[in-house]
Design an enzyme around this catalytic site. Structure first.
Site, PDB file in Angstrom:
ATOM      1  N   SER A 183       0.826  -1.207   0.000  1.00 58.57           N
ATOM      2  CA  SER A 183       0.000   0.000   0.000  1.00 58.57           C
ATOM      3  C   SER A 183       0.858   1.253   0.000  1.00 58.57           C
ATOM      4  O   SER A 183       1.972   1.269   0.556  1.00 58.57           O
ATOM      5  CB  SER A 183      -0.892  -0.002   1.254  1.00 58.57           C
ATOM      6  OG  SER A 183      -1.517   1.250   1.438  1.00 58.57           O
ATOM      7  N   TYR A 206      -2.293  -0.159  10.090  1.00 57.41           N
ATOM      8  CA  TYR A 206      -2.487  -0.745   8.759  1.00 57.41           C
ATOM      9  C   TYR A 206      -1.200  -0.611   7.945  1.00 57.41           C
ATOM     10  O   TYR A 206      -0.727  -1.576   7.337  1.00 57.41           O
ATOM     11  CB  TYR A 206      -3.648  -0.055   8.044  1.00 57.41           C
ATOM     12  CG  TYR A 206      -3.773  -0.446   6.592  1.00 57.41           C
ATOM     13  CD1 TYR A 206      -4.241  -1.709   6.231  1.00 57.41           C
ATOM     14  CD2 TYR A 206      -3.415   0.440   5.575  1.00 57.41           C
ATOM     15  CE1 TYR A 206      -4.340  -2.079   4.887  1.00 57.41           C
ATOM     16  CE2 TYR A 206      -3.526   0.082   4.234  1.00 57.41           C
ATOM     17  CZ  TYR A 206      -3.991  -1.182   3.901  1.00 57.41           C
ATOM     18  OH  TYR A 206      -4.091  -1.541   2.580  1.00 57.41           O
TER      19      TYR A 206
END
Length: 355
Positions: free
Chosen positions: A157, A182
């Site tokens: 990501s 995350y």
């Protein structure tokens, strides 16, 4: 030392495992692969992080009925892509059934798109991220190691860059300072993949994805949230008073990149690879909202708010490395992409059924 593999193109008689198959990107990747003639097994746990009806609707588009998909560990053949697509409901954290799946199916390549998503939710429910993104990732790496997987492609990501001050973001930039759990799990995945490449000779390719949007997108993402609110005359929350920019990347361009890494070799074909996939063109949040307004013929009601914990000010992908290695080009402008999403969103809500 990183080894270099002989160049081998993945033949269409090979079998690919795609995890997160009921998710936004996973659904599109499965659909693209089977249309190209590859045999795909899709896996997803269909959790309730967001509306499961949307997940079942995606599977329906792949020829999988909800009544079959709801049952754990049951392999269901597609009624649309017969002989090319099948689906199994399973958790990556399931260290008992996942190795059995690998043994029975004899995969050649793995595309791991399953993960607990969401930056803000990771602050509220951190355990879900460790279970899925760390333990689950370890389990699928172990299965790949013990079942002679040729190539392991996984979604990282853009969040790993945190508040990176170097613009645009390059794969060689320091990413040691994540600002959400995350992001920390995604950085951990990259390190785990490197270790398995180094120790066990598995070719791993990590893809740092930048703000993916488009039809069948996630309801917790800005594109979906804003469009839904604007159409229904609700107020949208605009954080940091709109002073944010994102490298919004249309789903078709992302799928092109993901599929390229699955079915062909990069020019260098190193054992461990890591790339940005983005549009290489950051868009201001207020300009993004303006495009939605144009396509809905409505004016957004905006509530200006301070930046949220875990949010970054901007993202901007340098995709030159990916372009060089895979001849990748992102071609969809924000004008075209937003128009396609709004059209899908309206039709989906008009024709929405209980799949």
């Amino acid at each position: 030392m990183i080894k270099v593999l002989n160049i081998i193109r993945l033949g269409k008689n090979k079998k690919i495992l795609v995890t997160g198959a009921a998710g936004f990107i996973g659904f599109h990747v499965c659909q693209k692969l089977v249309k190209l003639g590859f045999t795909v097994v899709g896996l997803d746990n269909i959790n309730d992080y967001y509306d499961v009806n949307l997940k079942y609707a995606r599977l329906h588009e792949l020829g999988i009925l909800r009544s079959n998909a709801e049952e754990f560990f049951k392999k269901t053949e597609s009624s649309i892509y017969k002989g090319f697509f099948s689906f199994v409901r399973m958790d990556l954290e399931d260290a008992e059934h996942l190795p059995r799946l690998f043994k029975n199916e004899v995969f050649d390549t793995v595309c791991n798109l399953a993960a607990q998503a969401g930056v803000r939710y990771s602050i509220q429910n951190p355990k879900a991220y460790i279970d899925s993104n760390i333990q689950g990732f370890l389990n699928i790496l172990e299965c790949s190691r013990h079942h002679n997987i040729y190539r392991f492609v996984y979604a990282s990501s853009s969040s790993v860059y945190g508040n990176n001050e170097t613009i645009p973001f390059k794969e060689t930039d320091n990413v040691d300072y994540p600002i959400s759990l995350y992001a920390a799990t995604k950085k951990s995945n990259e390190l785990m993949a490197y270790t398995y490449s180094h120790l066990f000779g598995i070719q791993t390719i990590g893809l740092r994805l930048f703000t993916v949007y488009g039809p069948w997108g996630r309801p917790d993402m800005a594109m979906f949230l804003f469009t839904d609110a604007i159409i229904n005359n609700r107020t949208i929350k605009v954080y940091n008073n709109g002073n944010l920019s994102r490298d919004f990347t249309y789903i078709d361009d992302v799928v092109l990149g993901v599929v390229s890494t699955l079915i062909k070799d990069s020019k260098s074909n190193k054992l461990y690879q890591l790339y940005n996939i983005g549009n290489n063109n950051p868009i201001k949040l207020l300009d993004f909202i303006l495009e939605i307004e144009k396509n809905t013929n409505k004016t957004a009601k905006k509530e200006m708010l301070p930046i949220q914990d875990g949010d970054v000010f901007q993202t901007y992908a340098d995709v030159s490395e990916f372009m060089e290695e895979f001849d990748y080009v992102s071609t969809t402008s924000i004008m075209i992409g937003v128009a396609k999403f709004v059209n899908w969103f309206i039709n989906y809500n008009i024709n929405n059924k209980n799949y």
